[in-house]
Design a protein around this motif. Structure first.
Motif, PDB file in Angstrom:
ATOM      1  N   ALA A  51       0.825  -1.205   0.000  1.00 35.84           N
ATOM      2  CA  ALA A  51       0.000   0.000   0.000  1.00 35.84           C
ATOM      3  C   ALA A  51       0.863   1.261   0.000  1.00 35.84           C
ATOM      4  CB  ALA A  51      -0.935  -0.005   1.208  1.00 35.84           C
ATOM      5  N   ALA A  52       2.022   1.182   0.658  1.00 31.38           N
ATOM      6  CA  ALA A  52       2.900   2.351   0.782  1.00 31.38           C
ATOM      7  C   ALA A  52       3.861   2.502  -0.386  1.00 31.38           C
ATOM      8  CB  ALA A  52       3.688   2.255   2.087  1.00 31.38           C
ATOM      9  N   LYS A  53       4.293   1.380  -1.003  1.00 36.32           N
ATOM     10  CA  LYS A  53       5.423   1.428  -1.923  1.00 36.32           C
ATOM     11  C   LYS A  53       5.117   1.050  -3.379  1.00 36.32           C
ATOM     12  CE  LYS A  53       8.596   2.722   1.027  1.00 36.32           C
ATOM     13  NZ  LYS A  53       9.258   4.047   0.864  1.00 36.32           N
ATOM     14  N   VAL A  54       4.002   0.378  -3.650  1.00 38.60           N
ATOM     15  CA  VAL A  54       3.699   0.020  -5.040  1.00 38.60           C
ATOM     16  C   VAL A  54       3.325   1.282  -5.801  1.00 38.60           C
ATOM     17  CG1 VAL A  54       2.116  -1.222  -6.570  1.00 38.60           C
ATOM     18  CG2 VAL A  54       3.053  -2.353  -4.552  1.00 38.60           C
ATOM     19  N   GLN A  55       3.964   1.468  -6.940  1.00 43.32           N
ATOM     20  CA  GLN A  55       3.758   2.672  -7.748  1.00 43.32           C
ATOM     21  C   GLN A  55       2.792   2.381  -8.897  1.00 43.32           C
ATOM     22  OE1 GLN A  55       7.600   4.423  -8.845  1.00 43.32           O
ATOM     23  NE2 GLN A  55       8.539   3.501  -7.035  1.00 43.32           N
ATOM     24  N   MET A 128       7.887  -3.494  -6.607  1.00 44.40           N
ATOM     25  CA  MET A 128       7.979  -4.374  -5.440  1.00 44.40           C
ATOM     26  C   MET A 128       8.256  -5.797  -5.916  1.00 44.40           C
ATOM     27  SD  MET A 128       5.088  -4.930  -2.459  1.00 44.40           S
ATOM     28  CE  MET A 128       5.489  -5.673  -0.876  1.00 44.40           C
ATOM     29  N   VAL A 129       9.257  -6.418  -5.306  1.00 46.68           N
ATOM     30  CA  VAL A 129       9.539  -7.838  -5.532  1.00 46.68           C
ATOM     31  C   VAL A 129       9.522  -8.512  -4.170  1.00 46.68           C
ATOM     32  CG1 VAL A 129      11.195  -9.547  -6.373  1.00 46.68           C
ATOM     33  CG2 VAL A 129      10.922  -7.373  -7.595  1.00 46.68           C
ATOM     34  N   GLY A 157      12.961   3.861  -6.129  1.00 50.95           N
ATOM     35  CA  GLY A 157      11.994   3.828  -5.041  1.00 50.95           C
ATOM     36  C   GLY A 157      11.376   2.462  -4.823  1.00 50.95           C
ATOM     37  N   GLY A 158      11.716   1.501  -5.684  1.00 51.81           N
ATOM     38  CA  GLY A 158      11.176   0.151  -5.550  1.00 51.81           C
ATOM     39  C   GLY A 158      11.812  -0.593  -4.393  1.00 51.81           C
ATOM     40  N   ILE A 159      11.140  -1.649  -3.943  1.00 52.95           N
ATOM     41  CA  ILE A 159      11.629  -2.415  -2.790  1.00 52.95           C
ATOM     42  C   ILE A 159      11.638  -3.918  -3.078  1.00 52.95           C
ATOM     43  CG2 ILE A 159      10.857  -0.690  -1.112  1.00 52.95           C
ATOM     44  CD1 ILE A 159       8.517  -2.635  -0.415  1.00 52.95           C
ATOM     45  N   LEU A 160      12.565  -4.586  -2.413  1.00 54.07           N
ATOM     46  CA  LEU A 160      12.594  -6.045  -2.346  1.00 54.07           C
ATOM     47  C   LEU A 160      12.273  -6.441  -0.912  1.00 54.07           C
ATOM     48  CD1 LEU A 160      13.343  -8.992  -3.150  1.00 54.07           C
ATOM     49  CD2 LEU A 160      15.728  -8.399  -2.641  1.00 54.07           C
ATOM     50  N   VAL A 161      11.240  -7.253  -0.737  1.00 52.44           N
ATOM     51  CA  VAL A 161      10.927  -7.823   0.573  1.00 52.44           C
ATOM     52  C   VAL A 161      11.501  -9.231   0.596  1.00 52.44           C
ATOM     53  CG1 VAL A 161       9.131  -8.446   2.227  1.00 52.44           C
ATOM     54  CG2 VAL A 161       8.804  -6.475   0.711  1.00 52.44           C
ATOM     55  N   LYS A 242      15.629   0.456  -3.233  1.00 52.42           N
ATOM     56  CA  LYS A 242      16.407   1.017  -4.330  1.00 52.42           C
ATOM     57  C   LYS A 242      16.124   2.521  -4.374  1.00 52.42           C
ATOM     58  CE  LYS A 242      17.359   0.699  -9.293  1.00 52.42           C
ATOM     59  NZ  LYS A 242      17.146  -0.073 -10.539  1.00 52.42           N
ATOM     60  N   HIS A 243      17.056   3.292  -3.916  1.00 54.60           N
ATOM     61  CA  HIS A 243      16.871   4.732  -3.904  1.00 54.60           C
ATOM     62  C   HIS A 243      17.055   5.297  -5.316  1.00 54.60           C
ATOM     63  CE1 HIS A 243      16.297   4.914   0.347  1.00 54.60           C
ATOM     64  NE2 HIS A 243      17.461   4.343   0.589  1.00 54.60           N
TER      65      HIS A 243
END
Length: 250
Positions: A51-55, A128-129, A157-161, A242-243
Protein backbone atom coordinates in the motif's frame (compact mmCIF):
# COMPACT_ATOMS: atom_id res chain seq x y z
CA UNK A 1 -11.41 -27.38 4.80
CA UNK A 2 -7.70 -26.98 5.62
CA UNK A 3 -5.87 -30.28 5.79
CA UNK A 4 -3.48 -30.91 8.69
CA UNK A 5 0.22 -31.52 8.08
CA UNK A 6 1.02 -35.11 9.03
CA UNK A 7 3.65 -35.74 6.34
CA UNK A 8 6.36 -36.69 8.82
CA UNK A 9 4.17 -38.17 11.56
CA UNK A 10 5.05 -41.81 10.82
CA UNK A 11 8.58 -43.27 10.93
CA UNK A 12 10.26 -43.29 7.51
CA UNK A 13 12.86 -45.90 6.58
CA UNK A 14 14.78 -43.15 4.79
CA UNK A 15 13.99 -39.43 4.67
CA UNK A 16 14.02 -38.03 1.14
CA UNK A 17 14.93 -34.44 0.35
CA UNK A 18 12.02 -32.05 0.83
CA UNK A 19 10.05 -31.28 -2.33
CA UNK A 20 7.17 -28.90 -2.95
CA UNK A 21 5.03 -31.64 -4.48
CA UNK A 22 1.29 -32.30 -4.34
CA UNK A 23 1.42 -33.77 -0.83
CA UNK A 24 3.12 -30.60 0.49
CA UNK A 25 0.83 -28.26 -1.50
CA UNK A 26 -2.20 -29.98 0.03
CA UNK A 27 -1.12 -29.24 3.63
CA UNK A 28 0.99 -26.12 3.03
CA UNK A 29 -1.23 -23.55 4.83
CA UNK A 30 -1.19 -25.66 8.01
CA UNK A 31 2.51 -26.48 7.65
CA UNK A 32 3.64 -22.87 7.23
CA UNK A 33 1.52 -21.50 10.08
CA UNK A 34 2.78 -24.16 12.50
CA UNK A 35 6.41 -23.99 11.34
CA UNK A 36 7.24 -20.31 10.76
CA UNK A 37 6.85 -17.95 13.73
CA UNK A 38 5.19 -14.68 12.77
CA UNK A 39 4.17 -15.89 9.30
CA UNK A 40 0.79 -14.15 9.31
CA UNK A 41 2.36 -10.94 10.59
CA UNK A 42 4.82 -11.07 7.68
CA UNK A 43 1.98 -11.54 5.19
CA UNK A 44 0.01 -8.68 6.74
CA UNK A 45 3.03 -6.38 6.62
CA UNK A 46 3.69 -7.25 2.97
CA UNK A 47 0.22 -5.86 2.30
CA UNK A 48 1.04 -2.70 4.27
CA UNK A 49 4.33 -2.29 2.38
CA UNK A 50 2.49 -2.73 -0.91
CA UNK A 51 0.00 0.00 0.00
CA UNK A 52 2.90 2.35 0.78
CA UNK A 53 5.42 1.43 -1.92
CA UNK A 54 3.70 0.02 -5.04
CA UNK A 55 3.76 2.67 -7.75
CA UNK A 56 1.03 3.13 -10.37
CA UNK A 57 1.48 1.25 -13.65
CA UNK A 58 4.30 -0.95 -12.34
CA UNK A 59 4.56 -4.67 -11.64
CA UNK A 60 4.77 -6.63 -8.39
CA UNK A 61 6.60 -9.98 -8.58
CA UNK A 62 6.04 -12.66 -5.95
CA UNK A 63 8.94 -15.06 -6.52
CA UNK A 64 8.22 -18.42 -4.90
CA UNK A 65 4.58 -17.52 -4.46
CA UNK A 66 3.53 -21.00 -3.20
CA UNK A 67 -0.26 -20.73 -2.69
CA UNK A 68 -0.40 -16.98 -3.23
CA UNK A 69 -0.72 -15.58 0.31
CA UNK A 70 1.63 -12.65 -0.34
CA UNK A 71 0.16 -11.95 -3.79
CA UNK A 72 -3.34 -11.87 -2.31
CA UNK A 73 -2.18 -9.46 0.41
CA UNK A 74 -0.78 -7.17 -2.27
CA UNK A 75 -3.95 -7.37 -4.38
CA UNK A 76 -6.12 -6.39 -1.42
CA UNK A 77 -3.79 -3.53 -0.46
CA UNK A 78 -3.53 -1.99 -3.94
CA UNK A 79 -7.21 -1.65 -4.83
CA UNK A 80 -6.71 1.99 -5.79
CA UNK A 81 -3.27 1.55 -7.41
CA UNK A 82 -3.26 0.29 -11.03
CA UNK A 83 -0.56 -2.38 -11.16
CA UNK A 84 0.25 -5.88 -12.35
CA UNK A 85 0.80 -8.75 -9.89
CA UNK A 86 2.72 -11.82 -11.06
CA UNK A 87 3.21 -14.90 -8.91
CA UNK A 88 6.07 -17.23 -9.83
CA UNK A 89 6.77 -20.72 -8.49
CA UNK A 90 8.72 -23.63 -9.95
CA UNK A 91 6.36 -26.20 -8.41
CA UNK A 92 3.52 -27.18 -10.72
CA UNK A 93 1.60 -28.57 -7.75
CA UNK A 94 1.83 -25.19 -6.03
CA UNK A 95 0.93 -23.06 -9.07
CA UNK A 96 -2.04 -25.26 -10.01
CA UNK A 97 -3.45 -25.00 -6.50
CA UNK A 98 -2.56 -21.30 -6.29
CA UNK A 99 -4.56 -20.55 -9.44
CA UNK A 100 -7.61 -22.32 -7.99
CA UNK A 101 -7.34 -20.36 -4.73
CA UNK A 102 -7.00 -17.01 -6.52
CA UNK A 103 -9.98 -17.77 -8.75
CA UNK A 104 -12.13 -18.20 -5.64
CA UNK A 105 -11.68 -14.51 -4.76
CA UNK A 106 -13.12 -11.43 -6.43
CA UNK A 107 -10.01 -9.26 -6.68
CA UNK A 108 -9.76 -5.64 -7.86
CA UNK A 109 -6.29 -6.40 -9.23
CA UNK A 110 -5.90 -9.71 -11.09
CA UNK A 111 -3.00 -12.00 -10.25
CA UNK A 112 -1.10 -13.83 -12.99
CA UNK A 113 0.52 -17.10 -11.87
CA UNK A 114 3.33 -18.76 -13.83
CA UNK A 115 5.16 -22.03 -13.23
CA UNK A 116 8.86 -21.28 -13.71
CA UNK A 117 11.98 -20.67 -11.68
CA UNK A 118 12.90 -17.30 -10.22
CA UNK A 119 16.20 -17.54 -12.09
CA UNK A 120 14.32 -17.74 -15.43
CA UNK A 121 11.95 -14.87 -14.66
CA UNK A 122 12.48 -11.49 -16.29
CA UNK A 123 12.03 -8.63 -13.82
CA UNK A 124 10.94 -5.39 -15.48
CA UNK A 125 9.30 -2.14 -14.34
CA UNK A 126 8.88 -3.52 -10.81
CA UNK A 127 8.11 -1.37 -7.79
CA UNK A 128 7.98 -4.37 -5.44
CA UNK A 129 9.54 -7.84 -5.53
CA UNK A 130 8.72 -10.39 -2.84
CA UNK A 131 10.83 -13.39 -1.92
CA UNK A 132 9.03 -14.83 1.08
CA UNK A 133 11.22 -17.74 2.27
CA UNK A 134 12.34 -18.42 -1.30
CA UNK A 135 16.01 -17.44 -1.60
CA UNK A 136 17.00 -20.12 0.93
CA UNK A 137 15.93 -22.76 -1.63
CA UNK A 138 17.89 -21.16 -4.49
CA UNK A 139 21.37 -22.65 -5.07
CA UNK A 140 23.90 -20.40 -3.30
CA UNK A 141 25.85 -19.88 -6.53
CA UNK A 142 22.74 -18.35 -8.16
CA UNK A 143 21.72 -15.99 -5.37
CA UNK A 144 23.76 -12.89 -6.15
CA UNK A 145 22.93 -12.93 -9.87
CA UNK A 146 19.23 -13.29 -9.05
CA UNK A 147 19.36 -10.35 -6.65
CA UNK A 148 21.25 -8.28 -9.22
CA UNK A 149 18.53 -9.01 -11.78
CA UNK A 150 15.90 -7.94 -9.25
CA UNK A 151 17.79 -4.73 -8.45
CA UNK A 152 18.12 -3.86 -12.13
CA UNK A 153 14.42 -4.57 -12.72
CA UNK A 154 13.22 -2.32 -9.90
CA UNK A 155 12.19 1.25 -10.63
CA UNK A 156 13.68 4.00 -8.43
CA UNK A 157 11.99 3.83 -5.04
CA UNK A 158 11.18 0.15 -5.55
CA UNK A 159 11.63 -2.42 -2.79
CA UNK A 160 12.59 -6.05 -2.35
CA UNK A 161 10.93 -7.82 0.57
CA UNK A 162 13.17 -10.73 1.55
CA UNK A 163 12.04 -13.15 4.28
CA UNK A 164 14.46 -15.91 5.24
CA UNK A 165 15.38 -18.46 7.83
CA UNK A 166 18.85 -17.37 8.87
CA UNK A 167 21.86 -18.91 10.58
CA UNK A 168 23.43 -17.26 13.62
CA UNK A 169 27.20 -16.80 13.14
CA UNK A 170 28.20 -18.60 16.37
CA UNK A 171 27.55 -22.31 16.89
CA UNK A 172 26.17 -21.83 20.41
CA UNK A 173 23.91 -18.97 19.36
CA UNK A 174 22.63 -20.89 16.36
CA UNK A 175 21.86 -23.95 18.48
CA UNK A 176 19.91 -21.75 20.89
CA UNK A 177 17.75 -20.37 18.09
CA UNK A 178 17.24 -23.82 16.57
CA UNK A 179 16.16 -25.19 19.96
CA UNK A 180 13.69 -22.32 20.42
CA UNK A 181 12.26 -22.92 16.95
CA UNK A 182 11.86 -26.64 17.61
CA UNK A 183 10.05 -25.82 20.85
CA UNK A 184 7.76 -23.51 18.87
CA UNK A 185 6.92 -26.43 16.57
CA UNK A 186 6.28 -28.76 19.53
CA UNK A 187 3.90 -26.20 21.00
CA UNK A 188 2.07 -26.23 17.68
CA UNK A 189 1.50 -29.97 17.89
CA UNK A 190 4.46 -31.46 16.06
CA UNK A 191 6.04 -34.53 17.66
CA UNK A 192 9.75 -35.12 18.20
CA UNK A 193 9.65 -37.55 15.26
CA UNK A 194 8.07 -34.96 12.98
CA UNK A 195 10.57 -32.28 13.99
CA UNK A 196 13.51 -34.63 13.45
CA UNK A 197 12.36 -36.05 10.10
CA UNK A 198 11.40 -32.63 8.71
CA UNK A 199 14.83 -31.28 9.68
CA UNK A 200 16.51 -34.19 7.87
CA UNK A 201 14.36 -33.62 4.76
CA UNK A 202 15.36 -29.95 4.59
CA UNK A 203 19.03 -30.41 5.40
CA UNK A 204 20.25 -30.62 1.79
CA UNK A 205 17.73 -28.30 0.11
CA UNK A 206 17.40 -25.31 2.44
CA UNK A 207 20.85 -23.73 2.77
CA UNK A 208 20.71 -20.71 5.06
CA UNK A 209 22.89 -17.60 5.33
CA UNK A 210 23.58 -15.25 8.23
CA UNK A 211 21.94 -11.83 8.23
CA UNK A 212 25.37 -10.27 7.62
CA UNK A 213 25.77 -12.41 4.49
CA UNK A 214 22.34 -11.35 3.23
CA UNK A 215 23.08 -7.70 3.91
CA UNK A 216 26.50 -7.83 2.23
CA UNK A 217 25.07 -9.54 -0.86
CA UNK A 218 22.22 -7.03 -1.16
CA UNK A 219 24.63 -4.13 -0.85
CA UNK A 220 27.00 -5.72 -3.37
CA UNK A 221 24.27 -5.69 -6.05
CA UNK A 222 23.38 -2.06 -5.38
CA UNK A 223 20.95 -1.72 -2.47
CA UNK A 224 22.33 0.82 0.00
CA UNK A 225 19.53 0.46 2.55
CA UNK A 226 18.65 -2.93 4.06
CA UNK A 227 16.11 -2.77 6.90
CA UNK A 228 15.45 -5.79 9.12
CA UNK A 229 11.88 -5.15 10.22
CA UNK A 230 11.03 -8.59 11.69
CA UNK A 231 12.93 -11.24 13.60
CA UNK A 232 11.76 -14.17 15.69
CA UNK A 233 14.21 -16.94 16.58
CA UNK A 234 16.05 -17.78 13.35
CA UNK A 235 13.45 -16.22 11.04
CA UNK A 236 13.68 -12.70 9.67
CA UNK A 237 12.17 -10.40 7.09
CA UNK A 238 13.94 -7.42 5.60
CA UNK A 239 13.26 -4.66 3.10
CA UNK A 240 15.93 -3.59 0.61
CA UNK A 241 15.23 -0.21 -0.94
CA UNK A 242 16.41 1.02 -4.33
CA UNK A 243 16.87 4.73 -3.90
CA UNK A 244 16.49 7.09 -6.86
CA UNK A 245 20.19 7.66 -7.41
CA UNK A 246 21.37 4.04 -7.15
CA UNK A 247 22.72 1.95 -10.00
CA UNK A 248 23.79 -1.69 -9.95
CA UNK A 249 26.96 -2.47 -8.05
CA UNK A 250 27.36 0.92 -6.37
Amino acid sequence: MQKSDTLFASPLSSVADFRFDETVAEVFPDMIQRSVPGYQSIINTIGELAAAKVQPNTTVYDLGCSLGAASLAVARATQDIPCNIIGIDNSEAMTNRCKRIIQSFSLPTPIEVNCQSAQDTEIDNASMVIMNFTLQFIPPADRENLLLKIFNGLVPGGILVLSEKIRHPSVAGNELLVDLHHQFKRQNGYSELEVSQKRAALENVMLTDTFAEHEARLKAVGFSDVVMWFKCYNFTSMVAIKHAQETAGE
